[in-house]
Design a protein around this motif. Structure first.
Motif, PDB file in Angstrom:
ATOM      1  N   ALA A  87       0.824  -1.207   0.000  1.00 15.73           N
ATOM      2  CA  ALA A  87       0.000   0.000   0.000  1.00 15.73           C
ATOM      3  C   ALA A  87       0.854   1.250   0.000  1.00 15.73           C
ATOM      4  O   ALA A  87       0.547   2.247  -0.683  1.00 15.73           O
ATOM      5  N   THR A 146       0.875   4.044  -2.914  1.00 15.12           N
ATOM      6  CA  THR A 146       0.605   5.439  -2.555  1.00 15.12           C
ATOM      7  C   THR A 146       1.745   6.344  -2.981  1.00 15.12           C
ATOM      8  O   THR A 146       1.532   7.445  -3.507  1.00 15.12           O
ATOM      9  N   ARG A 179       1.644   6.950  -6.686  1.00 11.41           N
ATOM     10  CA  ARG A 179       0.618   7.924  -7.046  1.00 11.41           C
ATOM     11  C   ARG A 179       1.052   9.341  -6.700  1.00 11.41           C
ATOM     12  O   ARG A 179       0.841  10.278  -7.465  1.00 11.41           O
TER      13      ARG A 179
END
Length: 605
Positions: free
Chosen positions: A93, A97, A100
């Motif tokens: 995760a 993240t 992004r």
């Protein structure tokens, strides 16, 4: 204590609280992961959900005695698997993240966002399509291809962007930057109405032919054997030459194929175009053939074209042609020799056969083609001896037939016609294309002109003509590999500037202070535009700020497998036809060996 030591001590004292917070936070995350992972692992192995107390003592027990005291009855492997699962999920995760965030941070500020491009997004383009296409009104659900022409996806992660059916497009990209795979092929495959494609290669033809054959009839105009297709059609090259305008346009296409700059026509070029106009008009009005026209060019003293013009009451044209013939011998011969050079490709019997009536083959009729969903492939080599003049003439005739059909339909073709002018500067030099560009868009003829650079277009249409083409295009895509420094610098200025905040930190005995200043920097410097990655393009649409998009190559689409299989079969067929053609032309004795030798030479670096 020295001043430097005092400063160091002061700086260290400022960081100490943050270090304590960081260590405490890392410990809490570590313990929390072990606590949650161990409980989850125990539950997955059948021991139930029985979390131990969330205390430091629990963590100490785990380190000293292992998981057995905290999760009785649970296998140690299951507990450690749960811990690994939790930490692995957290790391994954965090990576996603971070990616992004980095993608968002690295995206140039100052470019158009989703809100500004709403008119090109699915909802906006569907609404526009209903306004432009009467056949779509009243339908609640539309296929995306019915609403507009696919451009690509807005970087970094959507949405899909499309141009409307009244947009005309100009795309500038270097070779191997995605013009064929990301623009030409998708545009042909997704076309809703009639299609026209020009090219000097068989790649787009091979990928799209099978799919377009399902939509309608495929017409392949291949006078120089680019795809080695057998001749199954013919086009009456003189069909539009019954008027002076039509004859002059056809003459202009042949002149443009040998003249690099339409804005710089010398005396011989202009005189040759006038002479060809008279001869095309005489042949069309008098029922003569292209071969008759070539005979007239070979013998300037032949009075047949003059007599034919007089017979149809074209007295002024007859007098003009006669004046050229009766002029000084050196001048007359210079004009006729220039005219002969312009139509030299018609001396090739393989080429002239495609524009000579043949009762055994189907005649291509542009005015019928534009009303259906048929596909016309116009293939020609570039350089000396090419059929570029013929290709430009047929492309121009077909698009102008679309204009006439649109006027009869109330002003716009529905479904719209798609014209992809690939290698337009080499095989489709329509001299007044910049002037016609915006008019085509208003008639539902979606023209896409593909060039390798701005300078390439300037060599064909001149600086003024290329500027007019640039201004008329409502959609412009600039892809990878644009090496013209002046042009790229102009694009950087068009994209604009942005305010960049710069922080400066100063330290003194009284503490640390931070100040900010602003400066104007280009949103996209010239070097960054030049280094755009393959598969991306800078979108310049009328009325909105520039945007960065990702092209959608055909081989990454859901139906790529079916299309790829058909393309491989078509490529194999082209290779087989090429082999037979070469063997036949070389003779039975050494045809195969010559083909093998040429194939080996082509594979050499």
């Amino acid at each position: 204590m020295s001043e430097a030591a005092a400063k160091g001590r002061g700086y260290g004292s400022e960081l100490a609280p943050w270090a304590i917070v960081l260590v405490a936070g890392a410990g809490a995350v570590l313990f929390g992961g072990v606590w949650l992972g161990g409980t989850l692992g125990a539950a997955l192995t059948g021991s139930g959900w029985h979390p131990p107390p969330f205390t430091l003592a629990t963590f100490g027990t785990f380190l000293s005695d292992g998981p057995a005291h905290l999760w009785p009855g649970a296998p140690a492997a299951g507990v450690f698997f749960g811990v690994a699962l939790v930490f692995g999920s957290a790391v994954a995760a965090a990576v996603l993240t971070a990616r992004r965030v980095l993608r968002y941070v690295s995206r140039p500020r100052g470019l158009a966002d989703n809100r500004e491009l709403a008119a090109l997004a699915p909802a906006g383009i569907a609404e526009r399509a209903r306004d432009l296409r009467p056949s779509l009104k009243g339908r609640a659900h539309l296929h995306p291809d019915e609403t507009g022409n696919l451009l690509g996806d807005l970087a970094p992660n959507g949405p899909e962007l499309r141009s409307s059916f009244e947009d005309v497009e100009l795309d500038l990209m270097a070779p191997r930057a995605g013009k064929s795979t990301g623009i030409a092929v998708p545009r042909v495959l997704r076309a809703q109405g009639a299609v026209l494609l020009t090219s000097n290669k068989s790649d787009v033809y091979a990928v799209t032919r099978a799919a377009r054959e399902k939509a309608g009839r495929v017409w392949t105009f291949d006078p120089q054997g680019i795809a080695h297709t057998p001749r199954t059609m013919w086009w009456d090259i003189l069909s539009d030459c019954h008027t002076i305008e039509g004859a002059r346009r056809l003459a202009g296409h042949f002149v443009a194929s040998v003249n690099d700059d339409q804005s710089k026509k010398d005396f011989w070029i202009s005189a040759a175009q006038n002479t060809l106009t008279s001869l095309f008009l005489a042949a069309a009005r008098g029922g003569a053939s292209v071969l008759d026209l070539l005979a007239w060019l070979a013998d300037p003293a032949d009075r047949t074209p003059i007599d034919l013009l007089r017979d149809v009451d074209m007295t002024a044209m007859a007098e003009q042609l006669q004046g050229t013939v009766r002029g000084a011998v050196e001048t007359r011969d210079g004009i006729y020799e220039t005219a002969r050079q312009c139509v030299a490709c018609l001396l090739d019997p393989e080429i002239v056969a495609w524009v000579t009536p043949d009762p055994a083959l189907a005649q291509f009729k542009p005015h019928q083609h534009v009303l259906g969903r048929d596909t016309l492939y116009l293939l020609s080599k570039d350089g000396g001896g090419s059929a570029a003049g013929v290709i430009a003439g047929l492309a121009d005739t077909t698009m102008r037939a679309g204009v006439v059909a649109a006027e009869r339909m109330g002003g716009r073709l529905d479904p719209p016609m798609t014209a992809v002018l690939d290698e337009a500067a080499n095989v489709c030099r329509i001299s007044d294309l910049p002037d016609l560009y915006s008019h085509f868009g208003s008639r539902g003829i979606n023209v896409v002109t593909l060039l390798q650079s701005y300078r390439q277009g300037s060599r064909v249409w001149g600086e003024a003509g290329m500027d007019a083409l640039w201004s008329a295009a409502t959609i412009k895509l600039l892809g990878a590999g644009l090496d013209d420094a002046d042009f790229v610098e102009k694009i950087s200025k068009l994209v604009g500037n942005q305010d960049v905040r710069t922080a400066s930190v100063s330290r003194s005995k009284d503490g640390t202070s931070r100040s900010y200043s602003y400066r104007l920097d280009p949103v996209l410097p010239a070097d960054r535009i030049r280094a755009l990655p393959k598969g991306t393009a800078l979108l310049l649409a009328t009325g909105v700020r520039p945007a960065l998009i990702r092209l959608r190559p055909w081989y990454k689409e859901p139906d790529a497998g079916v299309i790829s299989a058909a393309a491989k079969a078509e490529t194999a067929a082209i290779t087989e036809r090429a082999t037979r053609s070469w063997t036949a032309s070389a003779g039975p004795a050494d045809g195969a060996s010559r083909w093998e030798r040429d194939a080996v030479s082509l594979r050499k670096p």
